[in-house]
Design a protein around this motif. Structure first.
Motif, PDB file in Angstrom:
ATOM      1  N   LYS A 176      55.451  28.432  49.016  1.00 33.19           N
ATOM      2  CA  LYS A 176      55.626  28.756  47.601  1.00 33.19           C
ATOM      3  C   LYS A 176      54.323  28.680  46.811  1.00 33.19           C
ATOM      4  CE  LYS A 176      60.406  27.500  46.663  1.00 33.19           C
ATOM      5  NZ  LYS A 176      61.265  26.755  45.732  1.00 33.19           N
ATOM      6  N   ARG A 177      53.346  27.963  47.321  1.00 34.17           N
ATOM      7  CA  ARG A 177      52.084  27.763  46.592  1.00 34.17           C
ATOM      8  C   ARG A 177      50.946  28.521  47.262  1.00 34.17           C
ATOM      9  NH1 ARG A 177      54.504  22.578  46.257  1.00 34.17           N
ATOM     10  NH2 ARG A 177      55.084  22.145  44.098  1.00 34.17           N
ATOM     11  N   PHE A 178      50.142  29.161  46.417  1.00 32.34           N
ATOM     12  CA  PHE A 178      49.022  29.953  46.910  1.00 32.34           C
ATOM     13  C   PHE A 178      47.792  29.675  46.059  1.00 32.34           C
ATOM     14  CE2 PHE A 178      52.860  32.101  48.082  1.00 32.34           C
ATOM     15  CZ  PHE A 178      52.616  32.553  49.366  1.00 32.34           C
ATOM     16  N   ARG A 179      46.637  29.801  46.682  1.00 30.56           N
ATOM     17  CA  ARG A 179      45.366  29.642  45.977  1.00 30.56           C
ATOM     18  C   ARG A 179      44.428  30.727  46.482  1.00 30.56           C
ATOM     19  NH1 ARG A 179      42.086  24.143  44.858  1.00 30.56           N
ATOM     20  NH2 ARG A 179      40.112  25.066  44.246  1.00 30.56           N
ATOM     21  N   GLY A 180      43.759  31.387  45.536  1.00 32.83           N
ATOM     22  CA  GLY A 180      42.832  32.436  45.924  1.00 32.83           C
ATOM     23  C   GLY A 180      42.143  33.026  44.714  1.00 32.83           C
ATOM     24  N   VAL A 181      41.420  34.106  44.946  1.00 33.97           N
ATOM     25  CA  VAL A 181      40.677  34.778  43.881  1.00 33.97           C
ATOM     26  C   VAL A 181      41.502  35.959  43.381  1.00 33.97           C
ATOM     27  CG1 VAL A 181      38.553  36.029  43.327  1.00 33.97           C
ATOM     28  CG2 VAL A 181      38.470  34.039  44.851  1.00 33.97           C
ATOM     29  N   LEU A 182      41.704  35.998  42.074  1.00 38.86           N
ATOM     30  CA  LEU A 182      42.493  37.079  41.484  1.00 38.86           C
ATOM     31  C   LEU A 182      41.796  38.418  41.696  1.00 38.86           C
ATOM     32  CD1 LEU A 182      43.587  35.382  38.142  1.00 38.86           C
ATOM     33  CD2 LEU A 182      44.946  35.705  40.215  1.00 38.86           C
ATOM     34  N   ALA A 183      42.586  39.416  42.082  1.00 32.35           N
ATOM     35  CA  ALA A 183      42.048  40.750  42.361  1.00 32.35           C
ATOM     36  C   ALA A 183      42.698  41.804  41.464  1.00 32.35           C
ATOM     37  CB  ALA A 183      42.242  41.081  43.838  1.00 32.35           C
ATOM     38  N   GLY A 184      43.194  41.368  40.301  1.00 30.45           N
ATOM     39  CA  GLY A 184      43.761  42.311  39.342  1.00 30.45           C
ATOM     40  C   GLY A 184      45.263  42.451  39.467  1.00 30.45           C
ATOM     41  N   VAL A 185      45.742  43.591  38.987  1.00 32.28           N
ATOM     42  CA  VAL A 185      47.172  43.871  38.927  1.00 32.28           C
ATOM     43  C   VAL A 185      47.409  45.277  39.463  1.00 32.28           C
ATOM     44  CG1 VAL A 185      49.088  44.238  37.317  1.00 32.28           C
ATOM     45  CG2 VAL A 185      47.513  42.349  36.941  1.00 32.28           C
ATOM     46  N   GLU A 186      48.479  45.429  40.220  1.00 32.07           N
ATOM     47  CA  GLU A 186      48.910  46.750  40.682  1.00 32.07           C
ATOM     48  C   GLU A 186      50.367  46.908  40.289  1.00 32.07           C
ATOM     49  OE1 GLU A 186      48.020  47.772  44.737  1.00 32.07           O
ATOM     50  OE2 GLU A 186      46.067  46.768  44.655  1.00 32.07           O
ATOM     51  N   GLY A 187      50.597  47.694  39.246  1.00 34.48           N
ATOM     52  CA  GLY A 187      51.960  47.846  38.727  1.00 34.48           C
ATOM     53  C   GLY A 187      52.430  46.528  38.149  1.00 34.48           C
ATOM     54  N   ASP A 188      53.539  46.014  38.681  1.00 36.15           N
ATOM     55  CA  ASP A 188      54.046  44.720  38.215  1.00 36.15           C
ATOM     56  C   ASP A 188      53.789  43.623  39.250  1.00 36.15           C
ATOM     57  OD1 ASP A 188      55.850  45.512  40.131  1.00 36.15           O
ATOM     58  OD2 ASP A 188      57.633  45.059  38.946  1.00 36.15           O
ATOM     59  N   GLN A 189      52.738  43.822  40.043  1.00 38.01           N
ATOM     60  CA  GLN A 189      52.383  42.839  41.062  1.00 38.01           C
ATOM     61  C   GLN A 189      50.980  42.299  40.823  1.00 38.01           C
ATOM     62  OE1 GLN A 189      54.176  43.517  45.101  1.00 38.01           O
ATOM     63  NE2 GLN A 189      53.796  45.639  44.476  1.00 38.01           N
ATOM     64  N   VAL A 190      50.815  41.028  41.121  1.00 33.30           N
ATOM     65  CA  VAL A 190      49.522  40.366  41.005  1.00 33.30           C
ATOM     66  C   VAL A 190      48.822  40.464  42.350  1.00 33.30           C
ATOM     67  CG1 VAL A 190      48.404  38.128  40.653  1.00 33.30           C
ATOM     68  CG2 VAL A 190      50.357  38.788  39.226  1.00 33.30           C
ATOM     69  N   ALA A 191      47.582  40.928  42.317  1.00 35.05           N
ATOM     70  CA  ALA A 191      46.778  41.016  43.538  1.00 35.05           C
ATOM     71  C   ALA A 191      45.910  39.762  43.626  1.00 35.05           C
ATOM     72  CB  ALA A 191      45.910  42.271  43.505  1.00 35.05           C
ATOM     73  N   ILE A 192      45.912  39.141  44.797  1.00 31.19           N
ATOM     74  CA  ILE A 192      45.136  37.911  44.982  1.00 31.19           C
ATOM     75  C   ILE A 192      44.567  37.877  46.394  1.00 31.19           C
ATOM     76  CG2 ILE A 192      47.230  36.587  45.544  1.00 31.19           C
ATOM     77  CD1 ILE A 192      45.837  34.154  44.148  1.00 31.19           C
ATOM     78  N   ASP A 193      43.283  37.550  46.470  1.00 32.27           N
ATOM     79  CA  ASP A 193      42.614  37.385  47.763  1.00 32.27           C
ATOM     80  C   ASP A 193      42.767  35.926  48.164  1.00 32.27           C
ATOM     81  OD1 ASP A 193      41.727  40.059  47.922  1.00 32.27           O
ATOM     82  OD2 ASP A 193      40.018  39.605  46.625  1.00 32.27           O
ATOM     83  N   LEU A 194      43.636  35.683  49.133  1.00 33.90           N
ATOM     84  CA  LEU A 194      43.948  34.324  49.561  1.00 33.90           C
ATOM     85  C   LEU A 194      42.906  33.807  50.540  1.00 33.90           C
ATOM     86  CD1 LEU A 194      47.763  34.852  50.129  1.00 33.90           C
ATOM     87  CD2 LEU A 194      46.664  33.766  48.161  1.00 33.90           C
ATOM     88  N   GLU A 195      42.684  32.506  50.482  1.00 30.96           N
ATOM     89  CA  GLU A 195      41.753  31.867  51.405  1.00 30.96           C
ATOM     90  C   GLU A 195      42.224  32.088  52.838  1.00 30.96           C
ATOM     91  OE1 GLU A 195      41.685  27.762  50.237  1.00 30.96           O
ATOM     92  OE2 GLU A 195      40.761  28.204  48.308  1.00 30.96           O
ATOM     93  N   GLY A 196      41.315  32.529  53.693  1.00 31.86           N
ATOM     94  CA  GLY A 196      41.633  32.702  55.103  1.00 31.86           C
ATOM     95  C   GLY A 196      42.378  33.979  55.446  1.00 31.86           C
ATOM     96  N   GLU A 197      42.628  34.839  54.481  1.00 26.66           N
ATOM     97  CA  GLU A 197      43.340  36.095  54.728  1.00 26.66           C
ATOM     98  C   GLU A 197      42.374  37.264  54.546  1.00 26.66           C
ATOM     99  OE1 GLU A 197      46.610  36.356  55.610  1.00 26.66           O
ATOM    100  OE2 GLU A 197      46.849  34.178  55.550  1.00 26.66           O
ATOM    101  N   GLU A 198      42.519  38.268  55.382  1.00 27.67           N
ATOM    102  CA  GLU A 198      41.634  39.430  55.292  1.00 27.67           C
ATOM    103  C   GLU A 198      42.097  40.431  54.243  1.00 27.67           C
ATOM    104  OE1 GLU A 198      40.501  41.260  58.963  1.00 27.67           O
ATOM    105  OE2 GLU A 198      40.354  39.321  59.977  1.00 27.67           O
TER     106      GLU A 198
END
Length: 187
Positions: free
Chosen positions: A123-145
């Motif tokens: 349920k919890r995530f931490r990462g760098v915000l990458a903007g918005v796409e439609g009604d979704q939040v884009a986030i670059d998560l630690e350790g994910e490509e």
């Protein structure tokens, strides 16, 4: 996320136009406390962010101005039963992210998100915000490509992480505000 309860949402409906009329946006509103404890109405607000990047902050005078405007409406409408204390503040540097536009505004900054359901087993995530796409939040998560897309409706809590980069942005915002205030008083 701007309000948690039905009572919070009713208060937002009442107070959003008041805040806008005096030049502010309510970021978050919470009515806290129960029957035994004195209740507390907490309002976090800011100046609207302008196209030139200015705004988005609040100083003590702004808080007082909004507090007076809100108090008048609350006294007249009397939407809260019993006694309560009104607190008006700025969201602060490590602010909550409560509106979809906040995730766009703070693109490139680190944030923590908490969801109302499991996604990828958590349920919890931490990462760098990458903007918005439609009604979704884009986030670059630690350790994910790949950039993750999280439906805004699933987010129950989101907050910027206090970093040196965020502190620098806060200092720049305050400096721009002071410069703008000085220009207005000298005119």
């Amino acid at each position: 996320m701007r309000g948690k309860t039905a009572e919070d949402l009713k208060l937002l409906d009442l107070l959003d136009p008041v805040a806008e009329a005096v030049g502010y946006e309510i970021v978050r509103l919470r009515l806290m406390g129960g029957e035994r404890n004195q209740r507390r109405l907490q309002i976090m607000a800011e100046r609207p962010l302008l196209e030139d990047g200015t705004g988005g902050d609040m100083n003590v005078e702004d808080c007082a101005k909004l507090s007076r405007a809100v108090s008048e409406v609350l006294d007249a409408a009397d939407p809260i039963s019993g006694e309560y204390t009104l607190e008006v503040s700025s969201p602060g540097v490590d602010r909550p992210l409560t509106r979809l536009k906040d995730f766009d505004t703070y693109e490139g900054y680190e944030a923590r998100l908490e969801l109302d359901r499991l996604a990828e087993g958590r349920k919890r995530f931490r990462g760098v915000l990458a903007g918005v796409e439609g009604d979704q939040v884009a986030i670059d998560l630690e350790g994910e490509e790949e950039t993750a897309l999280v439906p805004f409706a699933w987010i129950v809590e989101a907050k910027l992480v206090l970093t040196d980069e965020l502190m620098k942005r806060g200092a720049q915002t305050r400096a721009a505000r002071l410069e703008s205030d000085e220009q207005q008083t000298s005119e």
